[in-house]
Design a protein around this motif. Structure first.
Motif, mmCIF file in Angstrom:
data_model
loop_
_atom_site.group_PDB
_atom_site.id
_atom_site.type_symbol
_atom_site.label_atom_id
_atom_site.label_comp_id
_atom_site.label_asym_id
_atom_site.label_seq_id
_atom_site.Cartn_x
_atom_site.Cartn_y
_atom_site.Cartn_z
ATOM 1 N N LEU A 114 0.944 -1.251 0.088
ATOM 2 C CA LEU A 114 0.208 -0.127 -0.249
ATOM 3 C C LEU A 114 0.748 1.613 -0.477
ATOM 4 N N ASP A 164 -7.441 0.125 -3.775
ATOM 5 C CA ASP A 164 -7.411 1.315 -2.954
ATOM 6 C C ASP A 164 -7.506 1.972 -3.018
ATOM 7 N N LYS A 176 -8.410 2.809 0.896
ATOM 8 C CA LYS A 176 -7.238 2.581 1.752
ATOM 9 C C LYS A 176 -6.613 3.831 1.856
ATOM 10 N N HIS A 235 -11.530 -4.908 7.103
ATOM 11 C CA HIS A 235 -10.638 -3.777 6.170
ATOM 12 C C HIS A 235 -10.065 -3.519 7.356
#
Length: 216
Positions: free
Chosen positions: A51, A139, A142, A168
């Protein structure tokens, strides 16, 4: 709920309760005061290597408060793994009212001029109450959360309330605490004068990760 307005909702957050509905088409609204509360640490947020690479490459244009109502509506839509929503139209109107008064904010991910992910929540003194998020590209939600945490750190916030624990959120280091512990943290956060806009309108991915790293 006819006499219940955005300011009343703000008072609810200060007491540690928040609104929900059973379904999008159900006009009824009720208040929740869970025995266990999910919180996301502003110090020690866990960002995976994968990420972090995504955040640095900046696949999305991250904007703040440019499409608040649309973010709420996207969060209210049914999707894979979520056939129903707790965001009905009275709740949507309440948050739009809070946004108009400067107490609710959205973090948005845009790609090729399209809103593809984001989140929204309520800011009150040193507490931010995360409400919902959505993602139409991998993503996107995120990345929005990483940028939110960096912005809260920059603004001097003390508490990021996630309300309920989810799979999550556990990947970011979210944890569940008791109602009593939550209220102690909330009381402390409400003594702080934080500023959601302190980081400015835009923040690069590398800067966001650096701020999170420095706070850890």
């Amino acid at each position: 709920m006819a006499q219940f307005d955005a300011r009343d909702l703000l008072d609810c957050y200060a007491r540690g309760v928040f609104p929900m509905a059973d379904a999008r088409e159900d006009e009824r609204v009720f208040l929740i005061d869970p025995e266990r509360r999910g919180v996301i640490p502003l110090e020690g947020l866990h960002v995976s290597r994968r990420l972090a690479r995504t955040v640095r490459t900046e696949p999305f244009e991250v904007r703040i408060d440019t499409a608040f109502r649309e973010v709420v509506r996207r969060c209210a839509e049914a999707g894979p793994g979520r056939m129903e929503t707790w965001i009905n139209r009275p709740i949507e109107a309440l948050y739009v009212g809070l946004h108009a008064e400067g107490f609710a904010h959205s973090v948005e991910c845009w790609q090729d001029g399209e809103l593809v992910g984001g989140l929204y929540g309520v800011a009150l003194h040193g507490a931010f109450f995360g409400e919902s998020m959505f993602s139409r590209q991998r993503d996107a939600s995120k990345v929005a959360l990483v940028h939110l945490v960096a912005r809260l750190i920059a603004g001097g916030y003390r508490l990021l309330d996630a309300q309920f624990m989810t799979a999550h959120l556990t990947q970011f280091g979210a944890r569940e605490i008791s109602r009593a512990d939550y209220r102690r943290r909330l009381a402390t956060a409400l003594t702080v004068q934080a500023n959601f806009q302190r980081a400015g309108a835009a923040m690069g991915g590398a800067v966001a990760l650096q701020m999170i790293s420095q706070a850890s």
